[in-house]
Write a protein that holds these residues in place. Sequence first.
Motif, PDB file in Angstrom:
ATOM      1  N   THR A  57     -26.609  85.591  79.544  1.00 42.39           N
ATOM      2  CA  THR A  57     -25.457  86.495  79.554  1.00 42.39           C
ATOM      3  C   THR A  57     -24.348  85.962  78.657  1.00 42.39           C
ATOM      4  O   THR A  57     -24.225  84.762  78.418  1.00 42.39           O
ATOM      5  CB  THR A  57     -24.903  86.679  80.979  1.00 42.39           C
ATOM      6  N   GLU A  58     -23.553  86.917  78.188  1.00 44.65           N
ATOM      7  CA  GLU A  58     -22.409  86.596  77.332  1.00 44.65           C
ATOM      8  C   GLU A  58     -21.253  87.476  77.758  1.00 44.65           C
ATOM      9  O   GLU A  58     -21.446  88.660  78.043  1.00 44.65           O
ATOM     10  CB  GLU A  58     -22.765  86.845  75.869  1.00 44.65           C
ATOM     11  N   TYR A  59     -20.059  86.911  77.799  1.00 44.94           N
ATOM     12  CA  TYR A  59     -18.876  87.664  78.211  1.00 44.94           C
ATOM     13  C   TYR A  59     -17.743  87.432  77.218  1.00 44.94           C
ATOM     14  O   TYR A  59     -17.578  86.327  76.693  1.00 44.94           O
ATOM     15  CB  TYR A  59     -18.398  87.218  79.600  1.00 44.94           C
ATOM     16  N   VAL A  60     -16.951  88.476  77.014  1.00 42.49           N
ATOM     17  CA  VAL A  60     -15.740  88.298  76.230  1.00 42.49           C
ATOM     18  C   VAL A  60     -14.760  87.482  77.065  1.00 42.49           C
ATOM     19  O   VAL A  60     -14.781  87.535  78.304  1.00 42.49           O
ATOM     20  CB  VAL A  60     -15.147  89.669  75.833  1.00 42.49           C
ATOM     21  N   GLY A  65     -15.114  85.147  84.508  1.00 43.55           N
ATOM     22  CA  GLY A  65     -14.637  84.821  85.847  1.00 43.55           C
ATOM     23  C   GLY A  65     -14.275  86.036  86.682  1.00 43.55           C
ATOM     24  O   GLY A  65     -14.062  85.921  87.885  1.00 43.55           O
ATOM     25  N   ARG A  66     -14.182  87.197  86.042  1.00 49.56           N
ATOM     26  CA  ARG A  66     -13.836  88.420  86.777  1.00 49.56           C
ATOM     27  C   ARG A  66     -14.987  89.419  86.798  1.00 49.56           C
ATOM     28  O   ARG A  66     -15.191  90.124  87.776  1.00 49.56           O
ATOM     29  CB  ARG A  66     -12.606  89.092  86.152  1.00 49.56           C
ATOM     30  N   PHE A  67     -15.728  89.495  85.705  1.00 58.94           N
ATOM     31  CA  PHE A  67     -16.829  90.448  85.593  1.00 58.94           C
ATOM     32  C   PHE A  67     -18.151  89.694  85.631  1.00 58.94           C
ATOM     33  O   PHE A  67     -18.269  88.586  85.097  1.00 58.94           O
ATOM     34  CB  PHE A  67     -16.748  91.225  84.278  1.00 58.94           C
ATOM     35  N   THR A  68     -19.151  90.341  86.227  1.00 63.02           N
ATOM     36  CA  THR A  68     -20.498  89.773  86.252  1.00 63.02           C
ATOM     37  C   THR A  68     -21.494  90.858  85.883  1.00 63.02           C
ATOM     38  O   THR A  68     -21.451  91.968  86.435  1.00 63.02           O
ATOM     39  CB  THR A  68     -20.845  89.226  87.643  1.00 63.02           C
ATOM     40  N   LEU A  69     -22.374  90.521  84.967  1.00 62.59           N
ATOM     41  CA  LEU A  69     -23.406  91.462  84.536  1.00 62.59           C
ATOM     42  C   LEU A  69     -24.721  91.073  85.188  1.00 62.59           C
ATOM     43  O   LEU A  69     -25.125  89.909  85.141  1.00 62.59           O
ATOM     44  CB  LEU A  69     -23.539  91.428  83.012  1.00 62.59           C
ATOM     45  N   SER A  70     -25.380  92.049  85.809  1.00 64.65           N
ATOM     46  CA  SER A  70     -26.653  91.771  86.458  1.00 64.65           C
ATOM     47  C   SER A  70     -27.693  92.787  86.013  1.00 64.65           C
ATOM     48  O   SER A  70     -27.356  93.843  85.458  1.00 64.65           O
ATOM     49  CB  SER A  70     -26.498  91.807  87.984  1.00 64.65           C
ATOM     50  N   ARG A  71     -28.944  92.464  86.283  1.00 65.19           N
ATOM     51  CA  ARG A  71     -30.043  93.309  85.837  1.00 65.19           C
ATOM     52  C   ARG A  71     -31.025  93.498  86.988  1.00 65.19           C
ATOM     53  O   ARG A  71     -31.340  92.562  87.701  1.00 65.19           O
ATOM     54  CB  ARG A  71     -30.745  92.626  84.651  1.00 65.19           C
ATOM     55  N   ASP A  72     -31.478  94.737  87.152  1.00 63.06           N
ATOM     56  CA  ASP A  72     -32.511  95.054  88.136  1.00 63.06           C
ATOM     57  C   ASP A  72     -33.710  95.580  87.363  1.00 63.06           C
ATOM     58  O   ASP A  72     -33.733  96.732  86.957  1.00 63.06           O
ATOM     59  CB  ASP A  72     -31.997  96.089  89.149  1.00 63.06           C
ATOM     60  N   ASN A  73     -34.686  94.713  87.157  1.00 59.82           N
ATOM     61  CA  ASN A  73     -35.820  95.090  86.320  1.00 59.82           C
ATOM     62  C   ASN A  73     -36.626  96.238  86.919  1.00 59.82           C
ATOM     63  O   ASN A  73     -37.110  97.113  86.199  1.00 59.82           O
ATOM     64  CB  ASN A  73     -36.728  93.879  86.111  1.00 59.82           C
ATOM     65  N   ALA A  74     -36.750  96.245  88.224  1.00 59.77           N
ATOM     66  CA  ALA A  74     -37.552  97.284  88.880  1.00 59.77           C
ATOM     67  C   ALA A  74     -36.927  98.668  88.721  1.00 59.77           C
ATOM     68  O   ALA A  74     -37.638  99.671  88.673  1.00 59.77           O
ATOM     69  CB  ALA A  74     -37.733  96.953  90.351  1.00 59.77           C
TER      70      ALA A  74
END
Length: 122
Positions: A57-60, A65-74
């Motif tokens: 993951t990469e964040y601006v 610390g405030r945003f989180t990116l997640s992935r649900d492959n299914a």
Amino acid sequence: QVQLVESGGGLVQPGGSLRLSCEASGSIFNFNAMGWYRQDPGKERGLVASISRGGSTEYVASVKGRFTLSRDNAKNTVSLHMNSLKPEDTVVYYCNAATIICSPLCRTVNTWGQGTLVTVSS
């Protein structure tokens, strides 16, 4: 052709939370990376957060610390969990899926969602 369907925008008070979701019409492993961009009036779209096929993951800086990116492959879905929202987070957010095609020169093909508005206001 792949389609990206976004959901989750809306109005929230400062300090609040929202979750933006982006569902792809096919497997997200078809893409080299997925992520969310923002577009401020009169400016080009800028990266907010991205996740590679391998899960990096990469964040601006402004959202670390405030945003989180997640992935649900299914579910072929990536989600942006937005916490501690600030008025300056108010903007239209766009889901992006990037595919690198080499034939023989390599280029990036971008697919975009329709955009979802986040408004942070009291």
